[in-house]
Design a protein around this motif. Structure first.
Motif, short mmCIF file in Angstrom:
data_model
loop_
_atom_site.label_atom_id
_atom_site.label_comp_id
_atom_site.label_asym_id
_atom_site.label_seq_id
_atom_site.Cartn_x
_atom_site.Cartn_y
_atom_site.Cartn_z
N ARG A 68 0.82 -1.21 0.00
CA ARG A 68 0.00 0.00 0.00
C ARG A 68 0.86 1.26 0.00
O ARG A 68 0.58 2.22 -0.72
CB ARG A 68 -0.92 0.00 1.22
N VAL A 69 1.95 1.24 0.75
CA VAL A 69 2.84 2.39 0.82
C VAL A 69 3.49 2.65 -0.55
O VAL A 69 3.55 3.79 -1.01
CB VAL A 69 3.92 2.18 1.90
N LEU A 70 3.96 1.59 -1.19
CA LEU A 70 4.64 1.78 -2.48
C LEU A 70 3.67 2.01 -3.64
O LEU A 70 4.02 2.63 -4.63
CB LEU A 70 5.56 0.60 -2.77
N MET A 71 2.45 1.52 -3.52
CA MET A 71 1.45 1.74 -4.58
C MET A 71 0.99 3.18 -4.66
O MET A 71 0.44 3.61 -5.67
CB MET A 71 0.23 0.83 -4.37
N ILE A 72 1.21 3.95 -3.60
CA ILE A 72 0.86 5.37 -3.62
C ILE A 72 1.53 6.06 -4.80
O ILE A 72 0.95 6.95 -5.42
CB ILE A 72 1.25 6.05 -2.28
N ASN A 127 2.11 4.85 -7.73
CA ASN A 127 1.41 4.54 -8.98
C ASN A 127 0.04 5.20 -9.05
O ASN A 127 -0.36 5.68 -10.10
CB ASN A 127 1.23 3.02 -9.12
N THR A 128 -0.68 5.20 -7.94
CA THR A 128 -2.07 5.65 -7.96
C THR A 128 -2.25 7.10 -7.53
O THR A 128 -3.30 7.69 -7.81
CB THR A 128 -2.92 4.78 -7.01
N SER A 129 -1.27 7.67 -6.86
CA SER A 129 -1.34 9.03 -6.31
C SER A 129 -2.48 9.19 -5.32
O SER A 129 -2.97 10.28 -5.09
CB SER A 129 -1.48 10.07 -7.43
N LYS A 130 -2.91 8.09 -4.70
CA LYS A 130 -3.95 8.14 -3.68
C LYS A 130 -3.31 7.82 -2.33
O LYS A 130 -3.00 6.67 -2.04
CB LYS A 130 -5.06 7.13 -3.97
N PHE A 131 -3.11 8.86 -1.53
CA PHE A 131 -2.49 8.70 -0.23
C PHE A 131 -3.54 8.30 0.79
O PHE A 131 -4.53 8.99 0.99
CB PHE A 131 -1.81 10.01 0.21
N ILE A 132 -3.33 7.14 1.41
CA ILE A 132 -4.23 6.65 2.45
C ILE A 132 -3.42 6.59 3.74
O ILE A 132 -2.56 5.72 3.88
CB ILE A 132 -4.79 5.25 2.11
N PRO A 133 -3.67 7.50 4.68
CA PRO A 133 -2.90 7.47 5.93
C PRO A 133 -3.20 6.23 6.74
O PRO A 133 -4.28 5.65 6.65
CB PRO A 133 -3.33 8.74 6.67
N PHE A 134 -2.22 5.82 7.54
CA PHE A 134 -2.41 4.67 8.41
C PHE A 134 -3.42 4.99 9.51
O PHE A 134 -3.49 6.11 9.99
CB PHE A 134 -1.09 4.24 9.06
N HIS A 177 5.90 11.30 1.06
CA HIS A 177 5.64 10.33 -0.01
C HIS A 177 5.81 10.96 -1.38
O HIS A 177 6.34 10.32 -2.30
CB HIS A 177 4.23 9.74 0.12
N SER A 178 5.38 12.17 -1.55
CA SER A 178 5.50 12.85 -2.84
C SER A 178 6.96 12.97 -3.27
O SER A 178 7.30 12.70 -4.43
CB SER A 178 4.86 14.23 -2.78
N LYS A 179 7.83 13.36 -2.34
CA LYS A 179 9.26 13.49 -2.65
C LYS A 179 9.85 12.15 -3.08
O LYS A 179 10.56 12.04 -4.08
CB LYS A 179 10.03 14.01 -1.44
#
Length: 156
Positions: free
Chosen positions: A52-56, A58-65, A83-85
């Motif tokens: 989920r952390v690395l898929m951000i 690809n998808t640009s959908k940030f889901i906080p823990f 994550h953006s950096k």
């Protein structure tokens, strides 16, 4: 009289001099665990949260823990800005994230944590990255770390 008081004060200061405090270092031990002996639920949880952390990227959908998934320090340090950096750098160098491949699992003592070492697979063949997911005794992520892949083992 003044000399006696001065000498007594000096003796008192010398006598009260603090002694150096010796702090016994905590020895952290990494014990390699065969993959077959690792709890399937723990394996799945570490894989899902790591992916989920690395898929951000690809998808640009940030889901906080959530609090049920990670420790407060991980929740605090896992931000959209960080994550953006990382995503900009990784996508430029390695392309899209594909999958994770579990390579090794370690028990960390005395913290009673489990460390999962994954090889992160990317679109470009030059990608040689590793994701380390550490789960505590409550199956919460206590640390996430990406590094360059190294074939060396953590156990001593």
């Amino acid at each position: 009289m003044k000399n006696k008081i001065l000498v007594l004060c000096l003796l008192l200061l010398i006598g009260c001099k603090s002694k150096p405090v010796y702090v016994k270092p905590v020895v952290i031990e990494y014990i390699k665990v065969p993959l077959a002996e690792v709890d399937a639920i723990q394996k799945k949880r570490a894989y899902d949260l790591g992916k989920r952390v690395l898929m951000i990227c690809n998808t640009s959908k940030f889901i906080p823990f959530k609090e049920s998934e990670a420790t407060p320090s991980v929740i605090e340090n896992t931000t959209l800005e960080k994550h953006s950096k990382v995503c900009l750098k990784f996508r430029a160098r390695y392309g899209d994230f594909v999958d994770l491949k579990l390579i090794e699992v370690y028990r960390i003592t005395p913290a009673n944590e489990t460390l999962f070492r994954y090889k992160a697979l990317y679109e470009h063949s030059n990608a040689n990255k590793e994701l380390r997911v550490t789960l505590n005794a409550e199956n919460k992520v206590s640390s996430l770390k990406t590094t360059d892949w190294s074939d060396t083992s953590l156990s001593k």
